[in-house]
Design a protein around this motif. Structure first.
Motif, short mmCIF file in Angstrom:
data_model
loop_
_atom_site.label_atom_id
_atom_site.label_comp_id
_atom_site.label_asym_id
_atom_site.label_seq_id
_atom_site.Cartn_x
_atom_site.Cartn_y
_atom_site.Cartn_z
N THR A 29 0.83 -1.20 0.00
CA THR A 29 0.00 0.00 0.00
C THR A 29 0.87 1.26 0.00
N PRO A 30 0.29 2.42 -0.32
CA PRO A 30 1.06 3.66 -0.26
C PRO A 30 1.61 3.96 1.14
N GLU A 31 1.00 3.35 2.19
CA GLU A 31 1.47 3.55 3.55
C GLU A 31 2.58 2.57 3.93
N SER A 32 3.09 1.82 2.92
CA SER A 32 4.16 0.84 3.12
C SER A 32 3.73 -0.32 3.99
N VAL A 33 2.43 -0.64 3.94
CA VAL A 33 1.90 -1.81 4.64
C VAL A 33 1.64 -2.90 3.60
N GLU A 34 2.14 -4.08 3.86
CA GLU A 34 2.00 -5.17 2.92
C GLU A 34 0.75 -5.98 3.22
N LEU A 35 -0.16 -6.04 2.25
CA LEU A 35 -1.39 -6.81 2.40
C LEU A 35 -1.29 -8.12 1.63
N GLU A 36 -1.89 -9.13 2.18
CA GLU A 36 -1.89 -10.43 1.54
C GLU A 36 -3.32 -10.87 1.29
N PHE A 37 -3.61 -11.26 0.04
CA PHE A 37 -4.95 -11.72 -0.33
C PHE A 37 -4.90 -13.18 -0.76
N THR A 38 -5.96 -13.89 -0.46
CA THR A 38 -6.11 -15.26 -0.96
C THR A 38 -7.06 -15.24 -2.13
N LEU A 39 -6.59 -15.64 -3.30
CA LEU A 39 -7.42 -15.63 -4.49
C LEU A 39 -8.53 -16.67 -4.39
N ALA A 40 -9.69 -16.33 -4.92
CA ALA A 40 -10.81 -17.28 -4.94
C ALA A 40 -10.56 -18.30 -6.05
N GLY A 41 -10.58 -19.55 -5.71
CA GLY A 41 -10.31 -20.60 -6.68
C GLY A 41 -11.50 -20.87 -7.59
N LEU B 3 -16.07 0.38 4.71
CA LEU B 3 -14.71 -0.02 5.04
C LEU B 3 -14.47 -1.44 4.53
N LEU B 4 -13.62 -1.59 3.54
CA LEU B 4 -13.36 -2.88 2.93
C LEU B 4 -12.41 -3.72 3.79
N PRO B 5 -12.38 -5.03 3.59
CA PRO B 5 -11.46 -5.87 4.36
C PRO B 5 -10.01 -5.44 4.27
N ASP B 6 -9.58 -4.95 3.10
CA ASP B 6 -8.18 -4.53 3.01
C ASP B 6 -7.94 -3.23 3.76
N ASP B 7 -8.96 -2.35 3.86
CA ASP B 7 -8.84 -1.14 4.69
C ASP B 7 -8.69 -1.54 6.16
N PHE B 8 -9.51 -2.48 6.58
CA PHE B 8 -9.43 -2.99 7.94
C PHE B 8 -8.08 -3.64 8.19
N ALA B 9 -7.56 -4.36 7.20
CA ALA B 9 -6.27 -5.04 7.35
C ALA B 9 -5.13 -4.04 7.54
N VAL B 10 -5.21 -2.91 6.84
CA VAL B 10 -4.18 -1.86 6.99
C VAL B 10 -4.20 -1.31 8.42
N GLU C 251 -2.86 -3.94 10.77
CA GLU C 251 -1.42 -4.09 10.61
C GLU C 251 -0.68 -2.96 11.33
N TYR C 252 -1.22 -1.75 11.22
CA TYR C 252 -0.59 -0.61 11.91
C TYR C 252 -0.64 -0.82 13.42
N LEU C 253 -1.81 -1.19 13.94
CA LEU C 253 -1.96 -1.37 15.39
C LEU C 253 -1.05 -2.47 15.92
N GLN C 254 -0.77 -3.45 15.12
CA GLN C 254 0.11 -4.53 15.54
C GLN C 254 1.58 -4.13 15.52
N ARG C 255 1.95 -3.23 14.59
CA ARG C 255 3.36 -2.89 14.40
C ARG C 255 3.77 -1.57 15.03
N ARG C 256 2.83 -0.82 15.58
CA ARG C 256 3.15 0.52 16.06
C ARG C 256 4.18 0.52 17.19
N LYS C 257 4.27 -0.58 17.95
CA LYS C 257 5.20 -0.63 19.07
C LYS C 257 6.66 -0.55 18.62
N VAL C 258 6.94 -1.03 17.42
CA VAL C 258 8.33 -1.04 16.94
C VAL C 258 8.64 0.16 16.05
#
Length: 261
Positions: free
Chosen positions: A11-23, A196-203, A206-213
């Motif tokens: 993402t532009p915020e330098s957060v890496e999102l991972e998606f699982t493609l629908a088979g 709010l899409l799932p990838d917005d929520f994921a960003v 991800e921030y809340l998990q990594r903010r400590k470092v």
């Protein structure tokens, strides 16, 4: 053949999102449901239209002794059937954030290649190319053997179909008491968390998990940018200036999960 193909996006915020493609399985299941609904709609329309057309043709022949009106009624039936077929997917994928009733049941959605919300132009392209994908199972062939599991409509429109994320109520990071209080206010406000899409929520997660470092400066800049973007997405105009961006993101994290439940 791969059953769980995962892709990543930066993402532009330098957060890496991972998606699982629908088979192919989940996409076929979703399409089967959608085609059953479409068949019901089209058959219902044709049944009603045939009754109306019969009355119109009978009246027209009685008055003007002209049978050309029958061809016009048939042409209208073909046009409306075509618009029902294409418009069904365009309407739902645009209004339901990339989902049709079948996709929602199968827990998949169509998004842009970068994970953002699909536009109406992309939905139209996918829908218009759907007949070509259905002919000789071209779409199924491309999905099964393509690296990103795209049918022809996805290749032209620049979209992918992913599995929807399921959020979990437990967090691996602390949530402040102020965020719990703010969550209650947000749920009673005009904020629309359905946008709010799932990838917005994921960003946000991800921030809340990594903010400590993060460094203090990086944390302040990123939280402020994410808070601005999130307020715009959920159409939240009024928010106290005293609320810290970090607290706001924690409250949004909680409100999103509450809204989904």
């Amino acid at each position: 053949m791969h059953f769980f193909n995962r892709i990543t996006h930066q993402t532009p915020e330098s957060v890496e999102l991972e998606f699982t493609l629908a088979g192919i399985g989940s996409r076929a299941w979703a399409l089967l449901i959608d085609y059953h609904i479409l068949t019901f709609l089209i058959v219902g329309f044709l049944f009603i239209w045939s009754f109306i057309a019969y009355q119109v043709v009978e009246f027209w022949q009685r008055i003007f002794r002209n049978t050309d009106v029958g061809l016009w009624m048939l042409a209208i039936a073909f046009l409306v059937t075509f618009f029902l077929y294409t418009g069904y997917f365009v309407l739902f994928e645009t209004l339901w954030q990339g989902q049709t009733p079948g996709k929602r049941f199968a827990k998949i959605r169509v998004v842009r290649d970068d994970g953002r919300l699909v536009s109406i132009q992309q939905a139209i392209l996918r829908s218009l190319l759907r007949p070509f994908d259905d002919i000789l199972f071209l779409g199924a062939f491309l999905i099964m053997f393509g690296q990103r599991e795209k049918r022809l409509g996805d290749l032209v429109a620049g979209t992918i179909v992913i599995q929807t994320e399921t959020s979990h109520t437990s967090a691996s990071f602390p949530i402040s008491d102020a965020a719990h209080d703010l969550m209650s206010q947000l749920l009673q406000s005009e904020a629309d968390f359905s946008q709010l899409l799932p990838d917005d929520f994921a960003v946000i997660r991800e921030y809340l998990q990594r903010r400590k470092v993060m460094s203090k400066q990086a944390k302040e800049q990123l939280s402020l940018e994410l808070a601005k973007q999130t307020k715009k997405i959920v159409a939240l105009e009024k928010l106290s200036q005293a609320v810290k961006p970090d607290t706001f993101l924690e409250a949004v994290y909680l409100a999103y999960q509450h809204d989904r439940q």
